[in-house]
Motif scaffolding. Structure first.
Motif, PDB file in Angstrom:
ATOM      1  N   MET A   1       0.840  -1.201   0.000  1.00 34.30           N
ATOM      2  CA  MET A   1       0.000   0.000   0.000  1.00 34.30           C
ATOM      3  C   MET A   1       0.874   1.248   0.000  1.00 34.30           C
ATOM      4  N   THR A   2       0.339   2.305  -0.570  1.00 36.71           N
ATOM      5  CA  THR A   2       1.127   3.526  -0.708  1.00 36.71           C
ATOM      6  C   THR A   2       0.507   4.689   0.063  1.00 36.71           C
ATOM      7  N   ASP A   3       1.321   5.635   0.409  1.00 30.76           N
ATOM      8  CA  ASP A   3       0.882   6.836   1.126  1.00 30.76           C
ATOM      9  C   ASP A   3       1.655   8.024   0.577  1.00 30.76           C
ATOM     10  N   HIS A   4       1.610   8.181  -0.767  1.00 27.72           N
ATOM     11  CA  HIS A   4       2.433   9.186  -1.406  1.00 27.72           C
ATOM     12  C   HIS A   4       1.882  10.601  -1.216  1.00 27.72           C
ATOM     13  N   GLN A   5       2.686  11.569  -1.577  1.00 31.09           N
ATOM     14  CA  GLN A   5       2.330  12.969  -1.341  1.00 31.09           C
ATOM     15  C   GLN A   5       1.465  13.561  -2.444  1.00 31.09           C
ATOM     16  N   GLU A   6       1.253  12.829  -3.536  1.00 33.77           N
ATOM     17  CA  GLU A   6       0.416  13.331  -4.626  1.00 33.77           C
ATOM     18  C   GLU A   6      -0.852  12.492  -4.731  1.00 33.77           C
ATOM     19  N   LEU A   7      -1.982  13.177  -4.848  1.00 30.36           N
ATOM     20  CA  LEU A   7      -3.241  12.496  -5.110  1.00 30.36           C
ATOM     21  C   LEU A   7      -3.556  12.646  -6.592  1.00 30.36           C
ATOM     22  N   ARG A   8      -3.610  11.541  -7.293  1.00 31.38           N
ATOM     23  CA  ARG A   8      -3.866  11.550  -8.725  1.00 31.38           C
ATOM     24  C   ARG A   8      -5.353  11.279  -8.950  1.00 31.38           C
ATOM     25  N   VAL A   9      -6.060  12.298  -9.393  1.00 29.97           N
ATOM     26  CA  VAL A   9      -7.515  12.217  -9.555  1.00 29.97           C
ATOM     27  C   VAL A   9      -7.852  12.274 -11.038  1.00 29.97           C
ATOM     28  N   ALA A  10      -8.844  11.510 -11.442  1.00 30.46           N
ATOM     29  CA  ALA A  10      -9.271  11.503 -12.844  1.00 30.46           C
ATOM     30  C   ALA A  10     -10.782  11.622 -12.918  1.00 30.46           C
ATOM     31  N   THR A  11     -11.267  12.254 -13.966  1.00 29.89           N
ATOM     32  CA  THR A  11     -12.696  12.289 -14.237  1.00 29.89           C
ATOM     33  C   THR A  11     -12.989  11.598 -15.554  1.00 29.89           C
ATOM     34  N   TYR A  12     -13.987  10.737 -15.518  1.00 27.30           N
ATOM     35  CA  TYR A  12     -14.467  10.048 -16.711  1.00 27.30           C
ATOM     36  C   TYR A  12     -15.854  10.558 -17.094  1.00 27.30           C
ATOM     37  N   LEU A  13     -16.238  11.682 -16.522  1.00 27.45           N
ATOM     38  CA  LEU A  13     -17.581  12.220 -16.719  1.00 27.45           C
ATOM     39  C   LEU A  13     -17.560  13.437 -17.644  1.00 27.45           C
ATOM     40  N   SER A  14     -18.723  14.046 -17.816  1.00 26.45           N
ATOM     41  CA  SER A  14     -18.881  15.142 -18.780  1.00 26.45           C
ATOM     42  C   SER A  14     -17.912  16.292 -18.503  1.00 26.45           C
ATOM     43  N   PRO A  15     -17.284  16.832 -19.553  1.00 24.42           N
ATOM     44  CA  PRO A  15     -16.398  17.997 -19.370  1.00 24.42           C
ATOM     45  C   PRO A  15     -17.139  19.218 -18.825  1.00 24.42           C
ATOM     46  N   LEU A  16     -18.460  19.225 -18.931  1.00 26.95           N
ATOM     47  CA  LEU A  16     -19.246  20.324 -18.378  1.00 26.95           C
ATOM     48  C   LEU A  16     -19.029  20.439 -16.867  1.00 26.95           C
ATOM     49  N   LEU A  17     -18.715  19.319 -16.225  1.00 28.59           N
ATOM     50  CA  LEU A  17     -18.541  19.284 -14.776  1.00 28.59           C
ATOM     51  C   LEU A  17     -17.071  19.349 -14.362  1.00 28.59           C
ATOM     52  N   TYR A  18     -16.190  19.566 -15.314  1.00 24.95           N
ATOM     53  CA  TYR A  18     -14.755  19.517 -15.022  1.00 24.95           C
ATOM     54  C   TYR A  18     -14.347  20.528 -13.954  1.00 24.95           C
ATOM     55  N   GLU A  19     -14.850  21.752 -14.039  1.00 27.60           N
ATOM     56  CA  GLU A  19     -14.450  22.780 -13.077  1.00 27.60           C
ATOM     57  C   GLU A  19     -14.888  22.418 -11.661  1.00 27.60           C
ATOM     58  N   THR A  20     -16.049  21.812 -11.531  1.00 30.15           N
ATOM     59  CA  THR A  20     -16.506  21.363 -10.209  1.00 30.15           C
ATOM     60  C   THR A  20     -15.572  20.296  -9.658  1.00 30.15           C
ATOM     61  N   TYR A  21     -15.215  19.332 -10.505  1.00 35.99           N
ATOM     62  CA  TYR A  21     -14.328  18.267 -10.064  1.00 35.99           C
ATOM     63  C   TYR A  21     -12.920  18.789  -9.792  1.00 35.99           C
ATOM     64  N   ALA A  22     -12.507  19.806 -10.536  1.00 27.87           N
ATOM     65  CA  ALA A  22     -11.191  20.409 -10.298  1.00 27.87           C
ATOM     66  C   ALA A  22     -11.164  21.091  -8.926  1.00 27.87           C
ATOM     67  N   ALA A  36      -2.623  17.676  -5.268  1.00 24.38           N
ATOM     68  CA  ALA A  36      -3.716  16.922  -5.888  1.00 24.38           C
ATOM     69  C   ALA A  36      -3.910  17.430  -7.306  1.00 24.38           C
ATOM     70  N   THR A  37      -3.875  16.534  -8.256  1.00 24.44           N
ATOM     71  CA  THR A  37      -4.003  16.910  -9.665  1.00 24.44           C
ATOM     72  C   THR A  37      -5.151  16.164 -10.312  1.00 24.44           C
ATOM     73  N   LEU A  38      -5.868  16.863 -11.188  1.00 30.49           N
ATOM     74  CA  LEU A  38      -6.990  16.272 -11.916  1.00 30.49           C
ATOM     75  C   LEU A  38      -6.633  16.155 -13.382  1.00 30.49           C
ATOM     76  N   ARG A  39      -6.953  15.004 -13.958  1.00 25.18           N
ATOM     77  CA  ARG A  39      -6.793  14.816 -15.402  1.00 25.18           C
ATOM     78  C   ARG A  39      -8.023  14.089 -15.927  1.00 25.18           C
ATOM     79  N   THR A  40      -8.170  14.085 -17.222  1.00 32.30           N
ATOM     80  CA  THR A  40      -9.278  13.374 -17.854  1.00 32.30           C
ATOM     81  C   THR A  40      -8.885  11.921 -18.073  1.00 32.30           C
ATOM     82  N   GLY A  41      -9.655  11.011 -17.492  1.00 27.17           N
ATOM     83  CA  GLY A  41      -9.396   9.595 -17.673  1.00 27.17           C
ATOM     84  C   GLY A  41      -9.825   9.131 -19.046  1.00 27.17           C
TER      85      GLY A  41
END
Length: 262
Positions: A1-22, A36-41
């Motif tokens: 298990m890991t406990d790294h300093q970066e949280l890698r977050v992805a969204t697979y949902l509508s780009p209309l909601l990207y700012e909310t998820y960001a 914490a970084t957000l990218r498009t999955g």
């Protein structure tokens, strides 16, 4: 298990909601003292390989992911959406949309029409429509044609432009679009709604240490109590996040199994 300093977050949902998820991503990073970084999955394989720690995911993709023996994910939380129809539960609908001037008034009127859908992997845009056809003793030949557009927004545009007669839209996406572009949404009409179904959840990798997963979950579940955070959630038509169990997606699991068998 890991406990790294970066949280890698992805969204697979509508780009209309990207700012909310960001914003949610930034909020989690600040609360936990991590980058914490957000990218498009793009693919389920990314999640199976552990490339993302957290993901905003369609319920159908979640069900498919859980069916993969090598996947190491669990449900993190799910949003409840603003609006009386949601009843404070982690649910959403698939709204059947036509142009305002369209002659169609019910789903059964749609025989021989042109259907626009976003993608095969969408529950609200594709799976739920196919399921409701089968429930009526029908199949996709009910529609004269089916146009894959790539997104809910492009499906709406196809209806707007006359390239399609109807489409099925995630009610959360439609709610946000109505808030942002009311004059555009006013050009459409909802003639039916399928659901409710389990709302697209957040999932988290079980590769993360249990304590970190619990801290992330606690931050999400209390997010609506922060006035600034609540305002950002409201912009995305999210009321709050609540705990959710796998059984909340049994409806999607059942519908997908039926559609896949046809």
């Amino acid at each position: 298990m890991t406990d790294h300093q970066e949280l890698r977050v992805a969204t697979y949902l509508s780009p209309l909601l990207y700012e909310t998820y960001a914003y949610i991503t930034r909020y989690l990073g600040e609360r936990l003292g991590k980058v914490a970084t957000l990218r498009t999955g793009e693919t389920l394989e990314e999640l199976i390989a552990g490339k993302h720690d957290i993901a905003f995911l369609c319920g159908l993709l979640y069900v498919r992911l859980r069916d993969e023996p090598s996947s190491e994910v669990e449900l993190l939380a799910a949003p409840t959406l603003h609006g009386e129809r949601y009843q404070g539960r982690a649910i959403y609908f698939s709204d059947i949309v036509v142009r305002q001037e369209s002659p169609y008034t019910t789903f059964t009127d749609l025989y021989g029409s042109n259907w626009a859908y976003n993608e095969f992997s969408s529950h609200s845009g594709y799976n739920l429509v196919r399921y409701n056809l089968y429930q009526r003793g029908l199949d996709p030949s009910f529609f004269r044609s089916a146009l894959a557009t790539g997104s809910h927004l492009q499906s709406l545009q196809a209806v707007h432009d006359g390239r399609a007669d109807i489409t099925a839209i995630d009610s959360h996406v439609l709610d946000v679009l109505r808030l942002q572009r009311p004059e555009y949404v006013a050009q459409f009409r909802i003639i039916d709604a399928f659901g409710p179904s389990g709302v697209p959840p957040l999932i988290i990798s079980t590769r993360l240490k249990p304590q970190l997963r619990q801290e992330i979950r606690a931050a999400l579940l209390s997010m609506h109590l922060d006035p600034e955070a609540a305002q950002h959630l409201q912009a995305g038509r999210i009321e709050r996040f609540i705990p959710v169990a796998d059984c909340a997606y049994d409806d999607i699991r059942h519908m997908f199994a039926l559609v896949a068998s046809k």
